[in-house]
Design a protein around this motif. Structure first.
Motif, mmCIF file in Angstrom:
data_model
loop_
_atom_site.group_PDB
_atom_site.id
_atom_site.type_symbol
_atom_site.label_atom_id
_atom_site.label_comp_id
_atom_site.label_asym_id
_atom_site.label_seq_id
_atom_site.Cartn_x
_atom_site.Cartn_y
_atom_site.Cartn_z
ATOM 1 N N ASN A 38 0.946 -1.186 0.343
ATOM 2 C CA ASN A 38 -0.214 -0.215 0.059
ATOM 3 C C ASN A 38 1.229 1.219 -0.330
ATOM 4 O O ASN A 38 2.249 1.101 0.089
ATOM 5 C CB ASN A 38 -1.106 0.366 1.270
ATOM 6 N N PRO A 39 0.197 2.477 -0.648
ATOM 7 C CA PRO A 39 1.141 4.016 -0.395
ATOM 8 C C PRO A 39 2.023 4.010 0.580
ATOM 9 O O PRO A 39 1.511 4.119 1.882
ATOM 10 C CB PRO A 39 -0.313 5.022 -1.007
ATOM 11 N N PHE A 40 3.187 4.678 0.529
ATOM 12 C CA PHE A 40 3.509 5.356 1.403
ATOM 13 C C PHE A 40 4.647 6.618 1.560
ATOM 14 O O PHE A 40 5.315 6.458 0.324
ATOM 15 C CB PHE A 40 4.834 4.656 1.797
ATOM 16 N N TYR A 41 3.396 7.410 1.738
ATOM 17 C CA TYR A 41 3.362 8.658 1.522
ATOM 18 C C TYR A 41 4.634 9.654 2.042
ATOM 19 O O TYR A 41 4.869 9.953 3.506
ATOM 20 C CB TYR A 41 2.279 9.741 1.194
ATOM 21 N N ILE A 42 5.647 9.870 1.578
ATOM 22 C CA ILE A 42 6.870 11.089 2.324
ATOM 23 C C ILE A 42 6.413 12.317 1.616
ATOM 24 O O ILE A 42 6.887 13.016 0.712
ATOM 25 C CB ILE A 42 8.054 10.508 1.520
ATOM 26 N N ILE A 43 5.611 13.031 3.130
ATOM 27 C CA ILE A 43 6.170 14.906 2.783
ATOM 28 C C ILE A 43 7.572 15.762 2.788
ATOM 29 O O ILE A 43 7.512 15.087 4.016
ATOM 30 C CB ILE A 43 5.010 15.340 3.806
ATOM 31 N N THR A 44 7.830 16.395 1.883
ATOM 32 C CA THR A 44 9.532 17.002 2.402
ATOM 33 C C THR A 44 8.356 18.302 1.665
ATOM 34 O O THR A 44 7.287 18.750 2.052
ATOM 35 C CB THR A 44 10.066 16.882 1.485
ATOM 36 N N GLY A 45 9.851 18.894 2.567
ATOM 37 C CA GLY A 45 9.148 20.395 2.192
ATOM 38 C C GLY A 45 11.003 21.495 2.049
ATOM 39 O O GLY A 45 11.953 20.198 1.983
ATOM 40 N N ASN A 46 10.768 22.570 1.788
ATOM 41 C CA ASN A 46 12.502 23.354 2.102
ATOM 42 C C ASN A 46 13.020 23.358 3.704
ATOM 43 O O ASN A 46 14.206 24.022 3.439
ATOM 44 C CB ASN A 46 12.751 24.926 1.210
ATOM 45 N N GLY A 47 12.255 23.010 4.372
ATOM 46 C CA GLY A 47 12.646 22.738 5.686
ATOM 47 C C GLY A 47 13.379 20.983 6.302
ATOM 48 O O GLY A 47 13.867 21.537 6.866
ATOM 49 N N THR A 48 13.399 21.100 5.147
ATOM 50 C CA THR A 48 13.832 18.881 4.940
ATOM 51 C C THR A 48 15.482 19.463 4.655
ATOM 52 O O THR A 48 15.650 19.324 3.333
ATOM 53 C CB THR A 48 13.376 17.809 4.330
ATOM 54 N N PHE A 49 16.111 19.139 5.710
ATOM 55 C CA PHE A 49 17.524 19.359 5.836
ATOM 56 C C PHE A 49 18.080 17.750 6.316
ATOM 57 O O PHE A 49 17.882 17.768 7.173
ATOM 58 C CB PHE A 49 17.663 20.769 6.114
ATOM 59 N N SER A 50 19.692 18.332 6.132
ATOM 60 C CA SER A 50 20.065 16.549 6.452
ATOM 61 C C SER A 50 20.012 15.183 6.510
ATOM 62 O O SER A 50 20.103 15.106 5.800
ATOM 63 C CB SER A 50 20.891 17.629 7.671
ATOM 64 N N ALA A 51 19.562 15.178 7.643
ATOM 65 C CA ALA A 51 18.957 14.450 8.590
ATOM 66 C C ALA A 51 17.697 13.746 7.607
ATOM 67 O O ALA A 51 17.517 12.767 7.383
ATOM 68 C CB ALA A 51 19.612 13.129 9.637
ATOM 69 N N GLY A 52 17.015 14.896 7.660
ATOM 70 C CA GLY A 52 15.849 15.077 7.143
ATOM 71 C C GLY A 52 16.105 14.228 6.061
ATOM 72 O O GLY A 52 15.121 13.658 5.685
ATOM 73 N N ILE A 53 16.889 14.941 5.027
ATOM 74 C CA ILE A 53 16.292 14.654 3.809
ATOM 75 C C ILE A 53 17.566 13.292 3.570
ATOM 76 O O ILE A 53 16.638 12.201 2.946
ATOM 77 C CB ILE A 53 17.986 15.148 3.001
ATOM 78 N N MET A 54 17.916 12.289 4.779
ATOM 79 C CA MET A 54 18.649 11.211 4.501
ATOM 80 C C MET A 54 17.383 10.284 4.637
ATOM 81 O O MET A 54 17.483 9.112 3.753
ATOM 82 C CB MET A 54 19.706 11.106 5.217
ATOM 83 N N THR A 55 16.429 10.929 6.208
ATOM 84 C CA THR A 55 15.372 9.780 6.255
ATOM 85 C C THR A 55 14.347 9.451 5.130
ATOM 86 O O THR A 55 13.759 8.722 4.575
ATOM 87 C CB THR A 55 14.991 10.827 7.439
ATOM 88 N N ALA A 56 14.543 10.577 3.800
ATOM 89 C CA ALA A 56 13.196 10.474 3.014
ATOM 90 C C ALA A 56 14.138 9.989 2.193
ATOM 91 O O ALA A 56 12.680 9.356 1.656
ATOM 92 C CB ALA A 56 13.223 11.715 2.449
ATOM 93 N N ALA A 57 15.516 9.722 2.190
ATOM 94 C CA ALA A 57 16.357 8.902 0.875
ATOM 95 C C ALA A 57 15.571 7.455 1.518
ATOM 96 O O ALA A 57 15.914 6.951 0.314
ATOM 97 C CB ALA A 57 17.290 9.050 0.618
ATOM 98 N N ILE A 58 16.134 7.241 2.353
ATOM 99 C CA ILE A 58 15.875 6.006 3.538
ATOM 100 C C ILE A 58 14.358 5.504 3.199
ATOM 101 O O ILE A 58 14.362 4.199 2.777
ATOM 102 C CB ILE A 58 16.445 5.993 4.491
ATOM 103 N N ALA A 59 13.195 6.168 3.499
ATOM 104 C CA ALA A 59 11.608 5.726 3.341
ATOM 105 C C ALA A 59 11.582 5.874 1.257
ATOM 106 O O ALA A 59 10.838 4.462 1.315
ATOM 107 C CB ALA A 59 10.904 6.641 3.532
ATOM 108 N N LYS A 60 12.380 6.291 0.863
ATOM 109 C CA LYS A 60 11.896 6.280 -0.247
ATOM 110 C C LYS A 60 12.172 4.647 -0.845
ATOM 111 O O LYS A 60 12.122 3.321 -1.717
ATOM 112 C CB LYS A 60 12.553 6.920 -1.060
ATOM 113 N N ASN A 61 14.221 4.606 -0.222
ATOM 114 C CA ASN A 61 14.843 3.043 -1.507
ATOM 115 C C ASN A 61 14.068 1.721 -0.807
ATOM 116 O O ASN A 61 13.499 0.907 -1.193
ATOM 117 C CB ASN A 61 15.924 3.136 -0.547
ATOM 118 N N THR A 62 13.258 1.887 0.565
ATOM 119 C CA THR A 62 12.537 0.814 0.836
ATOM 120 C C THR A 62 11.196 1.207 0.719
ATOM 121 O O THR A 62 11.390 -0.332 0.329
ATOM 122 C CB THR A 62 12.065 1.499 2.979
#
Length: 461
Positions: free
Chosen positions: A340-364
């Protein structure tokens, strides 16, 4: 003593020594101490600023983000240019240092916007971007009548034009600058230093009132309660947080706050939504009051026997920390989703480890990951982590030393520059492009809704 026991003791002792050696090498490579220098008490402003620039010149031998000869040349050229203009008014000197740091073209290697705001003045108004419009969300008396108005010009320049003019003073990805730009826009000293001010003590605003009429107002800077509302723009939309701020009026404290703004001061928070789960990770840092991993384990336990048609990981306000935090949760919740869908909400406040976490979520989540919101606040390749903070001796401007390279686009394998830990557990996601761009709309916010969540729920119908 039994020979096998002796061998065991020797093996353990050798392993401990090896680990200590590896740690010492790791520490020496990435944890760089600020240079120690003693300067005589300055007898003039010119001498004080010259000492600061001499100390600043040492930064480049510690920090690794100035990683090309061209950047190093620009760094020293700008220092020499500033030296030739001394003495400078304080705000012009601070912004000159900001421009020197921007030559690294690395988003981490800037004077932190909140530190910049602490050093310089501001008018008693705070604004926020709503889908391209800049609107007043906080104001001190007697300016509360401006709450909610759309600002069309600041010192005769549109907010978009002013944003473009700010770029030379902020290096790297300018999405991050946009996130903090309301701090810059509200400082007469900053605008004066970049050549966009009439005076260092006031700003002329042109705005569209609630009837659509264009009006002008001159707002003078005020230091009274300047720090009380803080320097993190998402907090300004949390009316509950702002209620206790002396002499500050919120846009509409009576509204039902949109879900993402209800707990902006929490490091992690969640809420079941319909047959799905919303998790907001506002920073990747444990607190004494909340261990994120333990919290998320409880969240998983709470939905163990419930149908889960989608999950949302909101990272739009996450400025970083430890990227390993929430990694286990991401893997487990993805298994629970079962495609089922895994939505990842990002913004221009997503930074540093926040970006890495988004990358991990997308890769997973692979093809089940859907990125929604606004573009992230940095590139996928950047310098971060590592050293201590250099503080200029007289102006007291803090400058963080960065020593570790990250590449979450292609993967990082260069032992001479990459953060060694990510060589083993980093990933490559190629990009974190949006599947659907959704900015916060003013009309949604005023109705107690969040535009990104609203869009996701429509997609789930």
């Amino acid at each position: 003593m039994n020979k096998w026991l002796k061998r065991f003791i020797v093996t353990v002792f050798g392993a401990v020594l090896l680990l200590m050696l590896v740690f010492a090498i790791f520490y020496h490579r990435f944890v760089i101490e600020a240079p120690q220098r003693e300067y005589p008490r300055p007898t003039s402003l010119k001498e004080a600023q010259r000492q600061d620039l001499e100390y600043l010149a040492l930064f480049i031998d510690k920090d690794r983000s100035f990683d090309t000869q061209e950047k190093r040349i620009l760094f020293f050229t700008h220092i020499d240019t500033v030296k030739s203009r001394l003495p400078l008014d304080n705000h012009k000197f601070v912004m000159s240092v900001a421009k020197i740091m921007a030559q690294a073209d690395n988003t981490h290697t800037n004077i932190a916007p909140r530190e910049l705001a602490k050093h310089l003045n501001a008018i008693p108004i705070r604004c926020y971007w709503f889908d391209g419009d800049l609107r007043v969300v906080l104001a001190q008396s007697p300016y509360q009548g401006l709450l909610g108005v759309r600002i069309t010009k600041i010192n005769e320049r549109t907010p978009s034009d002013l944003f473009r003019l700010l770029k030379p003073w902020y290096g790297g990805n300018h999405n991050r600058l946009r996130f903090f730009s309301p701090l810059y826009f509200m400082s007469p000293e900053i605008l004066d230093a970049i050549g966009c001010g009439y005076t260092e003590n006031a700003i002329t605003l042109v705005y569209e009132d609630h009837l659509g009429m264009e009006k002008h107002i001159v707002v003078e800077a005020s230091t009274e309660h300047q720090n009380s509302v803080g320097y993190w723009p998402p907090h300004w939309l949390n009316g509950n947080l702002m209620k206790s701020k002396k002499n500050w009026h919120h846009l509409n404290p009576a509204i039902s706050l949109p879900i993402p703004f209800q707990n902006t001061n929490s490091n992690v928070w969640h809420k079941p939504i319909r047959n799905g789960l919303y998790v907001q990770l506002n920073e990747s840092v444990h607190r004494e009051t909340c261990n994120i991993d333990a919290y998320l384990e409880k969240v998983l336990h709470g939905v163990k026997n419930k149908p889960l048609k989608f999950a949302i990981l909101d990272l739009r306000f996450n400025p970083g920390g430890d990227y390993s935090i929430a990694r286990s949760f991401i893997k487990k919740i993805n298994v629970r989703l079962n495609g089922n869908p895994f939505y990842i909400i990002t913004g221009n406040g997503t930074f540093s480890a926040g970006i890495m976490t988004a990358a991990i979520a997308k890769n997973t989540a692979k093809s089940n990951a859907i990125i929604i919101g606004e573009p992230i606040g940095d590139n996928l390749r950047f310098w971060a982590d590592g050293g201590s903070t250099m503080v200029l001796p007289n102006s007291k401007i803090p400058l963080r030393i960065w020593t570790a390279y990250h590449d979450w686009q292609n993967g990082c394998n260069d032992w001479s520059k990459c953060f060694w830990i990510t060589i083993f557990d980093g990933i490559a996601v190629e990009h974190l492009n949006l599947d659907k761009k959704v900015s916060l709309r003013f009309s949604d916010y005023m109705q107690g809704e969040d535009s990104a969540l609203k869009t996701i729920l429509k997609m789930q119908q």
